[in-house]
Design an enzyme around this catalytic site. Structure first.
Site, mmCIF file in Angstrom:
data_model
loop_
_atom_site.group_PDB
_atom_site.id
_atom_site.type_symbol
_atom_site.label_atom_id
_atom_site.label_comp_id
_atom_site.label_asym_id
_atom_site.label_seq_id
_atom_site.Cartn_x
_atom_site.Cartn_y
_atom_site.Cartn_z
ATOM 1 N N ASN A 85 -59.219 7.624 34.964
ATOM 2 C CA ASN A 85 -59.033 8.245 33.656
ATOM 3 C C ASN A 85 -60.296 9.019 33.275
ATOM 4 O O ASN A 85 -61.091 9.390 34.125
ATOM 5 C CB ASN A 85 -58.630 7.196 32.610
ATOM 6 C CG ASN A 85 -57.572 7.695 31.656
ATOM 7 O OD1 ASN A 85 -57.722 8.750 31.052
ATOM 8 N ND2 ASN A 85 -56.501 6.941 31.522
ATOM 9 N N HIS A 111 -60.846 10.499 36.846
ATOM 10 C CA HIS A 111 -60.495 9.802 38.085
ATOM 11 C C HIS A 111 -61.643 9.726 39.085
ATOM 12 O O HIS A 111 -61.419 9.718 40.299
ATOM 13 C CB HIS A 111 -59.263 10.440 38.732
ATOM 14 C CG HIS A 111 -58.015 10.342 37.902
ATOM 15 N ND1 HIS A 111 -57.793 9.330 36.997
ATOM 16 C CD2 HIS A 111 -56.912 11.149 37.831
ATOM 17 C CE1 HIS A 111 -56.612 9.502 36.415
ATOM 18 N NE2 HIS A 111 -56.064 10.598 36.891
ATOM 19 N N HIS A 181 -52.334 5.348 41.384
ATOM 20 C CA HIS A 181 -51.727 6.461 40.638
ATOM 21 C C HIS A 181 -50.375 6.850 41.248
ATOM 22 O O HIS A 181 -50.105 8.032 41.490
ATOM 23 C CB HIS A 181 -52.677 7.653 40.640
ATOM 24 C CG HIS A 181 -52.535 8.550 39.455
ATOM 25 N ND1 HIS A 181 -51.425 9.327 39.241
ATOM 26 C CD2 HIS A 181 -53.367 8.794 38.417
ATOM 27 C CE1 HIS A 181 -51.588 10.044 38.142
ATOM 28 N NE2 HIS A 181 -52.760 9.729 37.606
ATOM 29 N N GLU A 316 -50.066 3.206 35.060
ATOM 30 C CA GLU A 316 -51.355 2.946 35.682
ATOM 31 C C GLU A 316 -52.057 1.803 34.955
ATOM 32 O O GLU A 316 -52.580 1.982 33.863
ATOM 33 C CB GLU A 316 -52.231 4.200 35.625
ATOM 34 C CG GLU A 316 -51.580 5.453 36.153
ATOM 35 C CD GLU A 316 -52.274 6.689 35.610
ATOM 36 O OE1 GLU A 316 -53.512 6.790 35.742
ATOM 37 O OE2 GLU A 316 -51.587 7.558 35.035
#
Length: 352
Positions: A85, A111, A181, A316
């Site tokens: 994130n 990420h 993911h 997620e």
């Protein structure tokens, strides 16, 4: 039902442009459920499950070729890290020192940066009925402090549970927040929308985002009662996605109700036309619900499929986004002598 373990088998998925081989592992259980994973990015490449008529389909978006996973701009099926994130403004302060990490999402980091865990070739081995993969991220990679050693294991049971376990250790204090993911469509990975999917998330709060930067948390933890984010009762996505602000569907972190670090059921996704169902369990305090409303329009995928926006969903499991910059969010700092551990289970079956 047999209780015997599902032993994975190993083969080659091809070679990277630099010549390194990428190994693939295949799990097949007694219920016609198949899961395949590869070393590159710890990617889940396939999840094949039967519907109520016994028809088996792949419900996990992905690519046919290792070269496409080498780029994998959408992080399809991959492990994201060392921080999943966003990290706002691509910086954070830890123990009085400011760190600057890679900007790969406007002015922010997402990420883990440009050369994140998604793009690394992990070492791998079979241990009993699990596939284990390890990556050692060097001190300073993408701007993060400390050498971080991360191990991810995959396991498929004869109860149709895909079990993912994460562990990590470090030699310097560093933020750690890991997830897989995977993009799901229970109608089949080539189906164009999520309309008939029914979603339930066991969360009573969410983390709203800033008005001018809609992926960056404001720092507030807000009650969902009376909002479009209240998914405590099953909601048909076709009735909800069009009402979401910005026309992008969901891209929000939900705060798991009563999270205490134990493994608990936090979400259920169902597709009545096929009868397929997926239950999500995790030890994590949050789950990012992302319905692919922006970054995935008209993307070519497996077996000739073309993926469109709002045609898949990610659930997620993770700590809250931007936790390193939000004092009110659960801590994501791992220190020497500690071990990060997280477990998530995706359980596949049929609607009762």
């Amino acid at each position: 039902m047999s209780q015997s373990p599902v032993i994975p088998r190993k083969d080659s998925f091809g070679h990277l442009t630099d010549g390194r081989e990428v190994n693939r592992y295949t799990f097949c259980n007694h219920n016609d459920v198949t899961v395949r994973v590869i070393e590159l990015g710890c990617v889940i490449t396939e999840i094949r499950v039967p519907d109520k008529q016994g028809v088996v389909s792949d419900i996990n978006l992905g690519y046919d070729d290792v070269k496409e996973y080498e780029t994998n701009l959408l992080t399809l099926g991959a492990i994201c890290g060392r921080v999943v994130n966003v990290i706002s403004n691509a910086r954070f302060t830890l123990d009085g020192k400011e760190y600057h990490v890679t900007k790969n999402f406007g002015n922010h980091c997402i990420h883990g940066g440009k050369k994140s865990f998604t793009h690394q070739l992990w070492s791998s081995w079979i241990e009993d009925d699990k596939v284990k993969m390890k990556y050692v991220s060097p001190d300073g990679e993408e701007g993060f402090p400390g050498e971080l050693t991360t191990t991810v294991s995959y396991q498929l049971t004869n109860q149709n549970e895909l079990v993912i376990e994460y562990s990590a250790t470090t030699n310097k204090p560093t933020p750690v927040n890991l997830t897989n993911h995977a993009y799901f469509n229970l109608a089949g990975q080539n189906f164009p929308n999520l309309d008939e999917h029914v979603l339930q998330i066991n969360a009573d709060k969410f983390t709203p985002t800033k008005e001018n930067e809609i992926y960056i948390p404001s720092g507030e933890i807000r009650d969902i009662t009376g909002t479009l984010y209240d998914l405590r009762q099953p909601v048909r996505l076709g009735d909800r996605l069009g009402k979401m602000p910005h026309g992008k569907g969901y891209f929000n972190n939900f705060c798991v109700a009563n999270a205490d670090g134990s493994l608990r059921l936090i979400a259920t996704l169902a597709h009545p036309p096929t009868g397929r169902r997926m239950d999500v369990y995790t030890t994590e305090p949050g789950v990012q619900c992302y319905t692919a409303g922006d970054t995935i329009p008209h993307t070519r995928g497996k077996a000739g499929a073309v993926y469109e926006k709002l045609g898949s969903i990610c659930l997620e499991t993770q700590h809250y986004p931007d936790s390193v910059n939000q004092e009110s969010f659960p801590d994501t700092i791992l220190r020497p002598g500690q071990q990060f551990y997280s477990k998530t289970v995706y359980k596949f079956g049929l609607i009762d």
